[in-house]
Design a protein around this motif. Structure first.
Motif, short mmCIF file in Angstrom:
data_model
loop_
_atom_site.label_atom_id
_atom_site.label_comp_id
_atom_site.label_asym_id
_atom_site.label_seq_id
_atom_site.Cartn_x
_atom_site.Cartn_y
_atom_site.Cartn_z
N TRP A 120 0.80 -1.11 -0.01
CA TRP A 120 -0.06 -0.09 0.06
C TRP A 120 0.85 1.34 -0.02
O TRP A 120 1.92 1.19 0.66
CB TRP A 120 -1.01 0.01 1.21
N THR A 121 0.30 2.27 -0.65
CA THR A 121 1.13 3.69 -0.47
C THR A 121 0.04 4.48 0.12
O THR A 121 -1.11 4.45 0.36
CB THR A 121 1.34 4.08 -1.88
N ASP A 122 0.70 5.70 0.29
CA ASP A 122 -0.12 6.72 0.99
C ASP A 122 -1.36 7.27 0.26
O ASP A 122 -1.32 7.15 -0.97
CB ASP A 122 0.58 8.14 1.21
N GLY A 123 -2.41 7.36 0.82
CA GLY A 123 -3.77 7.60 0.38
C GLY A 123 -4.08 8.82 -0.49
O GLY A 123 -4.66 9.26 -1.00
N LYS A 124 -3.05 9.88 -0.02
CA LYS A 124 -3.01 11.09 -0.72
C LYS A 124 -2.38 11.28 -1.92
O LYS A 124 -3.18 11.70 -2.82
CB LYS A 124 -2.41 12.15 0.47
N SER A 125 -1.11 10.99 -1.83
CA SER A 125 -0.30 11.25 -3.40
C SER A 125 -0.19 9.88 -3.83
O SER A 125 0.74 9.85 -5.11
CB SER A 125 0.89 11.93 -2.73
N HIS A 126 0.10 8.71 -3.25
CA HIS A 126 0.48 7.47 -3.65
C HIS A 126 1.98 7.36 -4.00
O HIS A 126 2.45 6.80 -4.83
CB HIS A 126 -0.37 6.72 -4.71
N GLU A 127 2.73 8.32 -3.23
CA GLU A 127 4.22 8.39 -3.64
C GLU A 127 4.87 7.94 -2.49
O GLU A 127 6.07 7.60 -2.54
CB GLU A 127 4.16 10.08 -3.50
N PHE A 128 4.40 7.54 -1.60
CA PHE A 128 5.03 6.88 -0.32
C PHE A 128 4.85 5.40 0.00
O PHE A 128 3.52 5.09 0.01
CB PHE A 128 5.16 7.81 0.91
N ILE A 129 5.63 4.48 0.26
CA ILE A 129 5.52 3.34 0.72
C ILE A 129 4.69 3.36 2.13
O ILE A 129 5.24 4.04 3.00
CB ILE A 129 6.65 2.37 0.77
N GLU A 130 3.80 2.43 2.46
CA GLU A 130 3.15 2.25 3.68
C GLU A 130 3.52 0.75 4.12
O GLU A 130 4.40 0.46 4.88
CB GLU A 130 1.78 2.76 3.80
N GLU A 131 2.65 -0.12 3.95
CA GLU A 131 2.77 -1.23 4.67
C GLU A 131 2.02 -2.32 3.55
O GLU A 131 1.47 -1.99 2.54
CB GLU A 131 2.22 -1.42 5.85
N SER A 132 2.24 -3.47 3.92
CA SER A 132 1.72 -4.54 2.88
C SER A 132 0.35 -5.18 3.33
O SER A 132 -0.02 -4.49 4.47
CB SER A 132 2.62 -5.61 2.56
N GLY A 133 -0.26 -5.83 2.66
CA GLY A 133 -1.58 -6.21 3.26
C GLY A 133 -1.84 -6.93 4.50
O GLY A 133 -2.61 -6.94 5.50
N THR A 134 -0.88 -7.84 4.77
CA THR A 134 -0.85 -8.65 6.28
C THR A 134 0.59 -8.27 7.12
O THR A 134 0.91 -8.91 7.93
CB THR A 134 -1.01 -10.02 5.75
N MET A 135 1.40 -7.21 6.45
CA MET A 135 2.56 -7.25 7.04
C MET A 135 3.26 -5.68 6.98
O MET A 135 2.78 -5.07 6.07
CB MET A 135 3.79 -8.08 6.30
N ASN A 136 4.15 -5.16 7.88
CA ASN A 136 4.70 -4.11 7.74
C ASN A 136 5.79 -4.59 6.89
O ASN A 136 5.92 -5.76 6.38
CB ASN A 136 5.66 -3.60 8.80
N VAL A 137 6.59 -3.56 5.97
CA VAL A 137 7.37 -3.81 4.80
C VAL A 137 8.92 -3.27 5.17
O VAL A 137 8.79 -2.08 5.44
CB VAL A 137 6.89 -3.84 3.54
N MET A 138 9.99 -4.09 4.68
CA MET A 138 11.18 -3.34 4.66
C MET A 138 12.16 -3.58 3.58
O MET A 138 11.82 -4.72 2.77
CB MET A 138 11.87 -4.05 6.19
N PHE A 139 13.10 -2.79 3.28
CA PHE A 139 13.92 -2.60 2.07
C PHE A 139 15.23 -2.65 2.80
O PHE A 139 15.71 -1.89 3.51
CB PHE A 139 13.58 -1.66 1.23
N MET A 140 16.33 -3.29 2.09
CA MET A 140 17.69 -3.18 2.15
C MET A 140 18.10 -2.63 0.74
O MET A 140 18.33 -3.04 0.00
CB MET A 140 18.34 -4.38 2.45
N ILE A 141 18.39 -1.17 1.09
CA ILE A 141 18.89 -0.26 0.19
C ILE A 141 20.23 0.11 0.28
O ILE A 141 20.63 0.77 1.21
CB ILE A 141 17.97 0.77 -0.49
N ASP A 142 21.21 -0.24 -0.66
CA ASP A 142 22.59 0.32 -0.28
C ASP A 142 23.07 0.04 1.16
O ASP A 142 23.78 0.80 1.77
CB ASP A 142 22.75 1.81 -0.53
N GLY A 143 22.86 -1.17 1.67
CA GLY A 143 23.36 -1.60 3.07
C GLY A 143 22.51 -1.03 4.16
O GLY A 143 22.73 -1.17 5.24
N VAL A 144 21.39 -0.19 3.79
CA VAL A 144 20.63 0.45 4.86
C VAL A 144 19.36 -0.29 4.98
O VAL A 144 18.58 -0.29 3.90
CB VAL A 144 20.40 2.25 4.61
#
Length: 354
Positions: free
Chosen positions: A220-244
């Motif tokens: 899911w993305t934010d309801g206003k602009s759909h520009e930002f990641i929020e969470e998945s349907g049954t989970m929070n979501v995480m990303f490993m980008i450039d080691g962070v």
């Protein structure tokens, strides 16, 4: 003050434990022998009882059937290496249930009521806690309004219940997810941060459309602009980008996940760079295109850690590297399992012995 020592116990006359096959446990279809119930009547929780698992009779005019006055939690019980039944951070679930209760005009459930009901139920049905790797006893506490009244107002009477069911893996393989940019799950000022039944009902149609396209879940993305990641349907979501390790901060639209908090705590204790800040869809897509998105995964009670194999965005698909033992998601899952089973010391007081 509630006297939880007065929990009345009615044992089943015939256990169904022979239906439990630890080698083949369907998720959410087989329920244990007993359930815990407490009723909120005349301004207090009363008639605490454990009874055989059974159907209930309700009025067609029950307010929850019409207005979704219901909240829930999800946690798991396990067998540790010594064969003892343990649960993972149940006090955090008790606390979060009351955050949801406040938003939905539901009376607070005292922690002693939550914990004592949980404890006595798990003691009684301890044989239902499977011991094979990847299995657990899923615990579902929930509260719903019971007034026989068709009118839009908070209920005066409620029921708090706990039911349990043995489970295997929620996802049997890495998942395919679609970044949703048309439908919205939550808005600021709404109920997105609460585990309220209506939130999940509203997500079913977009999820079905995604499943028809070959995806397992939405991001899911934010309801206003759909520009930002929020969470998945049954989970929070995480990303490993450039080691962070990056994840969106919890807010009025994102559930404060207990597994999420546990994973971030372990990552920081391991000295990893963690960033809880808004994550732009464009950042994730660019990192995927440039090979800088090293891994992505969901975190939640049902799935624990769910590696993401493919991310869909608009008309593009991004396949991620297959998770191996070097991946953070694999390492943190192993650590969480070791804490629960007692293979490593529980230094944070997360494990609750029944």
């Amino acid at each position: 003050m509630i006297d939880t020592s007065t929990i009345r116990i009615e044992k089943t006359s015939q256990s169904r434990i022979n239906e439990l096959d630890e080698d083949n446990i369907p998720f959410g279809k087989l329920y244990s022998d007993h359930m815990f119930i407490a009723d909120y009547i005349d301004g207090e929780w009363q008639d605490l009882r454990i009874v055989p698992y059974q159907n209930m009779s309700v009025s067609p005019a029950m307010t929850t059937l019409h207005y979704a006055i219901t909240i829930f939690e999800g946690l798991k019980a396990y067998k540790n290496a010594a064969g003892e039944v343990v649960s993972f951070r149940p006090e955090a679930n008790a606390s979060r249930l009351n955050v949801s209760a406040e938003r939905m005009c539901i009376p607070q459930v005292p922690e002693s009521l939550f914990m004592d009901g949980l404890t006595e139920l798990l003691k009684l049905d301890s044989a239902w806690v499977p011991s094979k790797p990847g299995t657990a006893l899923y615990v579902r506490p929930f509260v719903f309004g019971t007034d026989e009244y068709i009118g839009v107002r908070p209920s005066n009477n409620y029921r708090f219940m706990i039911i349990t069911c043995p489970v295997g893996s929620y996802y049997t393989k890495p998942v395919r997810v679609k970044i949703e940019t048309k439908f919205s799950r939550a808005f600021e000022g709404g109920t997105g941060y609460a585990k309220a039944g209506g939130n999940y009902a509203a997500s079913l149609y977009p999820a079905r459309l995604a499943q028809q396209q070959g995806f397992d879940q939405l991001i899911w993305t934010d309801g206003k602009s759909h520009e930002f990641i929020e969470e998945s349907g049954t989970m929070n979501v995480m990303f490993m980008i450039d080691g962070v390790l990056r994840t969106a901060p919890t807010s009025g639209t994102i559930l404060k996940g207990i597994t999420r908090d546990s994973v971030l705590t372990i990552a920081r204790d391991w000295g990893m760079q963690v960033e809880e800040a808004p994550v732009k869809v464009s950042e994730v897509v660019a990192a995927a295109k440039e090979g800088r998105l090293q891994e992505a995964f969901g975190v939640g009670t049902a799935a624990t850690i769910a590696p993401i194999a493919t991310i869909g965005f608009e008309d593009e698909l991004f396949d991620l590297p297959a998770a191996d033992d070097s991946f953070f998601s694999k390492k943190v899952l192993k650590e969480l399992d070791a804490i629960r089973t007692g293979e490593v010391e529980d230094q944070r007081g997360w494990v609750y012995k029944i």
